[in-house]
Design a protein around this motif. Sequence first.
Motif, PDB file in Angstrom:
ATOM      1  N   VAL A 140      48.588  39.208  47.951  1.00  0.00           N
ATOM      2  CA  VAL A 140      49.095  40.163  46.888  1.00  0.00           C
ATOM      3  C   VAL A 140      50.322  39.800  46.170  1.00  0.00           C
ATOM      4  N   ASP A 141      51.394  39.124  47.001  1.00  0.00           N
ATOM      5  CA  ASP A 141      52.409  38.578  45.964  1.00  0.00           C
ATOM      6  C   ASP A 141      52.112  37.347  45.054  1.00  0.00           C
ATOM      7  N   ARG A 142      51.012  36.699  45.461  1.00  0.00           N
ATOM      8  CA  ARG A 142      50.475  35.565  44.493  1.00  0.00           C
ATOM      9  C   ARG A 142      50.042  36.215  43.106  1.00  0.00           C
ATOM     10  N   LEU A 143      49.116  37.352  43.562  1.00  0.00           N
ATOM     11  CA  LEU A 143      48.566  38.025  42.425  1.00  0.00           C
ATOM     12  C   LEU A 143      49.412  38.802  41.553  1.00  0.00           C
ATOM     13  N   ALA A 144      50.827  39.461  41.954  1.00  0.00           N
ATOM     14  CA  ALA A 144      51.494  40.047  41.418  1.00  0.00           C
ATOM     15  C   ALA A 144      52.244  38.929  40.645  1.00  0.00           C
ATOM     16  N   GLU A 145      52.772  37.690  40.783  1.00  0.00           N
ATOM     17  CA  GLU A 145      53.113  36.736  40.144  1.00  0.00           C
ATOM     18  C   GLU A 145      52.197  36.461  38.902  1.00  0.00           C
ATOM     19  N   LEU A 146      51.139  36.253  39.304  1.00  0.00           N
ATOM     20  CA  LEU A 146      50.389  35.897  38.092  1.00  0.00           C
ATOM     21  C   LEU A 146      50.073  37.124  37.115  1.00  0.00           C
ATOM     22  N   LEU A 147      49.908  38.011  37.641  1.00  0.00           N
ATOM     23  CA  LEU A 147      49.978  39.533  36.471  1.00  0.00           C
ATOM     24  C   LEU A 147      50.906  39.319  35.722  1.00  0.00           C
ATOM     25  N   GLY A 148      52.358  39.211  36.471  1.00  0.00           N
ATOM     26  CA  GLY A 148      53.519  39.466  35.722  1.00  0.00           C
ATOM     27  C   GLY A 148      53.751  38.472  34.596  1.00  0.00           C
ATOM     28  N   ALA A 149      53.106  37.138  34.722  1.00  0.00           N
ATOM     29  CA  ALA A 149      53.125  36.254  33.928  1.00  0.00           C
ATOM     30  C   ALA A 149      52.148  36.516  32.685  1.00  0.00           C
ATOM     31  N   SER A 150      51.403  37.455  32.801  1.00  0.00           N
ATOM     32  CA  SER A 150      50.264  37.546  31.720  1.00  0.00           C
ATOM     33  C   SER A 150      50.340  38.778  30.769  1.00  0.00           C
ATOM     34  N   ARG A 151      50.371  38.608  29.563  1.00  0.00           N
ATOM     35  CA  ARG A 151      50.006  39.833  28.786  1.00  0.00           C
ATOM     36  C   ARG A 151      48.640  40.137  28.086  1.00  0.00           C
ATOM     37  N   GLU A 152      47.646  39.466  29.000  1.00  0.00           N
ATOM     38  CA  GLU A 152      46.113  39.810  28.735  1.00  0.00           C
ATOM     39  C   GLU A 152      45.740  41.235  29.161  1.00  0.00           C
ATOM     40  N   ARG A 153      44.669  41.700  28.686  1.00  0.00           N
ATOM     41  CA  ARG A 153      44.290  42.806  29.240  1.00  0.00           C
ATOM     42  C   ARG A 153      43.646  42.364  30.550  1.00  0.00           C
ATOM     43  N   LEU A 154      43.386  43.500  31.595  1.00  0.00           N
ATOM     44  CA  LEU A 154      43.121  43.073  32.943  1.00  0.00           C
ATOM     45  C   LEU A 154      41.825  42.354  33.024  1.00  0.00           C
ATOM     46  N   LYS A 155      40.823  42.961  32.259  1.00  0.00           N
ATOM     47  CA  LYS A 155      39.613  42.158  32.370  1.00  0.00           C
ATOM     48  C   LYS A 155      39.681  40.864  32.113  1.00  0.00           C
ATOM     49  N   ASN A 156      40.368  40.499  31.017  1.00  0.00           N
ATOM     50  CA  ASN A 156      40.546  39.161  30.608  1.00  0.00           C
ATOM     51  C   ASN A 156      41.280  38.298  31.401  1.00  0.00           C
ATOM     52  N   PHE A 157      42.244  38.922  31.787  1.00  0.00           N
ATOM     53  CA  PHE A 157      43.222  38.448  32.965  1.00  0.00           C
ATOM     54  C   PHE A 157      42.040  37.669  34.268  1.00  0.00           C
ATOM     55  N   LEU A 158      41.230  38.507  34.759  1.00  0.00           N
ATOM     56  CA  LEU A 158      40.181  38.230  35.573  1.00  0.00           C
ATOM     57  C   LEU A 158      39.277  37.018  35.308  1.00  0.00           C
ATOM     58  N   LEU A 159      38.837  37.147  33.996  1.00  0.00           N
ATOM     59  CA  LEU A 159      37.889  36.088  33.283  1.00  0.00           C
ATOM     60  C   LEU A 159      38.681  34.697  33.101  1.00  0.00           C
ATOM     61  N   ASN A 160      39.994  34.918  32.983  1.00  0.00           N
ATOM     62  CA  ASN A 160      40.707  33.709  32.644  1.00  0.00           C
ATOM     63  C   ASN A 160      40.543  32.772  33.926  1.00  0.00           C
ATOM     64  N   GLN A 161      39.964  31.627  33.959  1.00  0.00           N
ATOM     65  CA  GLN A 161      40.022  30.818  35.481  1.00  0.00           C
ATOM     66  C   GLN A 161      41.018  30.114  35.696  1.00  0.00           C
ATOM     67  N   ARG A 162      42.105  30.358  34.515  1.00  0.00           N
ATOM     68  CA  ARG A 162      43.452  29.626  35.216  1.00  0.00           C
ATOM     69  C   ARG A 162      44.219  30.446  36.019  1.00  0.00           C
ATOM     70  N   ASN A 163      43.988  31.827  35.874  1.00  0.00           N
ATOM     71  CA  ASN A 163      44.522  32.744  36.844  1.00  0.00           C
ATOM     72  C   ASN A 163      44.064  32.967  38.217  1.00  0.00           C
ATOM     73  N   VAL A 164      42.382  33.169  38.181  1.00  0.00           N
ATOM     74  CA  VAL A 164      41.746  33.422  39.459  1.00  0.00           C
ATOM     75  C   VAL A 164      40.294  32.369  39.237  1.00  0.00           C
ATOM     76  N   ALA A 165      39.989  31.778  40.001  1.00  0.00           N
ATOM     77  CA  ALA A 165      38.733  31.011  39.855  1.00  0.00           C
ATOM     78  C   ALA A 165      37.654  31.659  40.369  1.00  0.00           C
ATOM     79  N   GLY A 166      36.360  31.795  39.492  1.00  0.00           N
ATOM     80  CA  GLY A 166      35.223  32.126  39.748  1.00  0.00           C
ATOM     81  C   GLY A 166      34.876  33.527  39.748  1.00  0.00           C
ATOM     82  N   ILE A 167      35.467  34.284  39.100  1.00  0.00           N
ATOM     83  CA  ILE A 167      34.997  35.631  38.575  1.00  0.00           C
ATOM     84  C   ILE A 167      34.517  35.644  37.117  1.00  0.00           C
ATOM     85  N   GLY A 168      33.460  36.380  36.865  1.00  0.00           N
ATOM     86  CA  GLY A 168      32.993  36.182  35.485  1.00  0.00           C
ATOM     87  C   GLY A 168      32.932  37.677  35.312  1.00  0.00           C
TER      88      GLY A 168
END
Length: 282
Positions: A140-168
Motif C-alpha cells: 500500500v505504501d509503495r502504491l501511495a508513493e507512485l500515485l503521489g508522484a503522478s498527475r495522471e487520471r487514475l485509469k491512465n495511471f494503471l495503464l502506464n507500465q512504468r507505474n504498475v506492470a501488466g494491467i491493460g
Amino acid sequence: MPEMPELEVLRENIERLIVGKSIEDFRIIKPYIQKTLLPDDLIGQRVAAVTRRGKYIEIALEGYRIVVHLMLAGRFKIQPKENPPLKSSAAFIEFDNDNTLHLVEDAKLKRMSMWILPKEKGTDDIKELGPEPLSEEFTVDRLAELLGASRERLKNFLLNQRNVAGIGNAYADEICWQAGLSPFKQANKLSADEVARLHGAIHKTLIEATEQTRRLTGKGIEINETRPFMAVHRRKGESCPRCGTKIEWVSTTARDTFYCPRCQTEGRILKDGRTSRFLKGN
C-alpha cells in the motif's frame, strides 16, 4: 490484448509443455518480429523456465533468454513438428519432444516483437517497468508513493507500465469499479482510504481473474479472452452487479472506458470522452 491474468495462465501452460526440452530448430519467417540478432548456438539449448514480466513472456534457456511481447494480436500456438508452418507464423521453435511452438499474428498491422538476450538480461533491459502488482514489493505504501508522484487520471495511471506492470484496458476498468473510484480521478488526489481500497481492488481483481482464466482455458495455450466474469468492462447498458445501475461507457480516441455512475462517479454520466471536462483536467 492479453493482460496479466491471461499471460500468467499462458506462461504456466507453455512452461508445462516445453520446460526441460531442447531446441532442435529455430526459424524467423517474418523478419519484423526480430528485434535482436539470432545467435548461432541456439540449437541444443534447453528450456530452464518460462517466466513473465508485465505483459512480456520470457523463455529462459541455458545461455539465452527469449523475450516476447504479443501486443494486440500476437499469439502462441503449438502443433506437431511434422506439420508445415502456419500461414500466420512469424517464427517457430521446434523442440525434441516433437512439438513446435509457433509465434503467430493475424492482424494487418504487425506489432508482435521478440528479443533474444544473454541469459543474465531480461525484459527490464528492454523496457522500464513498474512493480508487479501481486509482488511483495507492491505494498500500500509503495502504491501511495507512485500515485503521489503522478498527475495522471487514475485509469491512465494503471495503464502506464512504468507505474504498475501488466494491467491493460480491461482490468483497469474492473479495478476502478472494484475500488469504487472514478477512472478519471487524478492519481495524486486519492485519500489514504482510497489508496488502500485501490490496492485491495488490484489484488482481488487480478487474483480472481487469473483463477477464472485458468478455469476457462484449461491446459491449452490458446487463452480464453472472452472474460465472462467481468463486472463492467464491455458491459454497457447492463446492470451493475453491485448496485443495479446501468453501466455507462466513455469513448476516447485511444480506448473505451466502462464504469458505474452510482458506484464510481457520484451519479455523473460522461457522454463523450473526447469532450468531457473530466478528461480535460478541468
